[in-house]
Design an enzyme around this catalytic site. Structure first.
Site, PDB file in Angstrom:
ATOM      1  N   LYS A 196       5.845  -6.278  -4.386  1.00 38.13           N
ATOM      2  CA  LYS A 196       5.830  -7.590  -5.033  1.00 38.13           C
ATOM      3  C   LYS A 196       6.463  -7.553  -6.425  1.00 38.13           C
ATOM      4  O   LYS A 196       6.702  -6.502  -7.004  1.00 38.13           O
ATOM      5  CB  LYS A 196       4.404  -8.131  -5.090  1.00 38.13           C
ATOM      6  N   ARG A 246      -2.298  -5.188   3.094  1.00 34.63           N
ATOM      7  CA  ARG A 246      -1.168  -5.837   3.765  1.00 34.63           C
ATOM      8  C   ARG A 246       0.125  -5.197   3.253  1.00 34.63           C
ATOM      9  O   ARG A 246       0.445  -5.298   2.063  1.00 34.63           O
ATOM     10  CB  ARG A 246      -1.185  -7.342   3.486  1.00 34.63           C
TER      11      ARG A 246
END
Length: 286
Positions: free
Chosen positions: A221, A255
């Site tokens: 991210k 995840r």
């Protein structure tokens, strides 16, 4: 106990959720699994590498071309049905904020609805309850789906995370979602700047202390990229470092894009914590 689909996970058992994007414009793989066969190959590989959950998404999180509910369903429903047929024991999650899509994927076998946008469609939890599906309750700070944060501020980011996710989780249970199938997610990058996401990681034990299983979606991210000043394809080490910290602080579900690497990190942390025996123990014993 965490119960998802046919699977039950013990309190100290870390769980990997592998990402399979059914989008042509994913920030990470630019559509590598948009077509069925590459996507099914990705599922097979992820399961072989230790993923217990497959998270299927039909809309990228960031801004881009509009994707209607009908198009999102077209990208995901048939694929969910095929994954259910080929992998009957895997837990299938679908990343969606729309109740219409949630209804359609649960009808063909989805076990979890991963609501990354913080309950923006309150009917999604109702769908999860109706089908007995699991639900991920994520903090997005009230942001609209597919928007980027702009000068967002919190007096106390973790206090806001706890307030919003716990209210979502309790509402889900009140509607009939099984308590043992509800997870809370701090929502790294969603409605947050990099400092917010770092603080959420640093204080993750406060979420763990609530008793709800904590899911973290850290993989490659922007907060990792900005912290280390690295482009998307050079964020794996930063992601794994953040994964190790999150595991030490008690997160349960991860995840990820890189399943095999994450498995090694989680196994190592579990062994240091005393929850897992070494795979082999020969040193000093011969």
């Amino acid at each position: 106990m965490l119960r998802l689909g046919r699977r039950e996970f013990a309190p100290h058992e870390p769980v990997i959720m592998a990402i399979v994007n059914r989008t042509p414009d994913s920030f990470y793989d630019q559509g590598a699994t948009f077509r069925d066969e590459p996507a099914l190959t990705r599922v097979e590989q992820a399961v072989a590498e230790g993923a217990a959950i497959i998270d299927i998404g039909g809309v990228k999180a960031g801004p881009g071309e509009e994707v209607t509910a009908e198009e999102e369903a077209r990208r995901t429903v048939g694929f969910v049905a095929e994954v259910r047929r080929r992998f009957p024991d895997v837990v299938i999650s679908v990343d969606t904020w729309r109740h219409e899509v949630g209804e359609a994927v649960c009808e063909v076998g989805a076990d979890v609805l991963n609501d990354a946008w913080g309950g923006v469609d309150p009917r999604l939890a109702e769908v999860a309850a109706r089908y007995g599906a699991g639900l991920v309750c994520t903090h997005a700070g009230g942001a609209a789906p597919r928007t980027r944060p702009h000068r967002v501020e919190y007096e106390d980011v973790m206090a806001d995370i706890l307030d919003r996710t716990l209210r979502l989780a309790e509402r889900a249970v009140s509607l009939g979602v099984p308590r043992e199938s509800v997870m809370i997610d701090p929502g790294h990058d969603f409605g947050k700047n990099t400092r917010h996401s770092l603080e959420a990681t640093r204080r993750l034990d406060e979420m763990v202390a609530t008793g709800w299983p904590v899911l973290v979606s850290l993989s490659n991210k922007d907060f990792v990229g900005e912290t280390l000043d690295r482009p998307v394809k050079e964020r794996v080490l930063g992601t794994l470092a953040t994964t190790a910290v999150s595991a030490w602080l008690g997160a349960r579900v991860y995840r990820v894009h890189e399943v095999a690497e994450t498995r090694q990190v989680l196994d190592m942390v579990a062994s240091i914590a005393g929850h897992r025996a070494p795979a082999v123990a020969r040193r000093g014993l011969a």
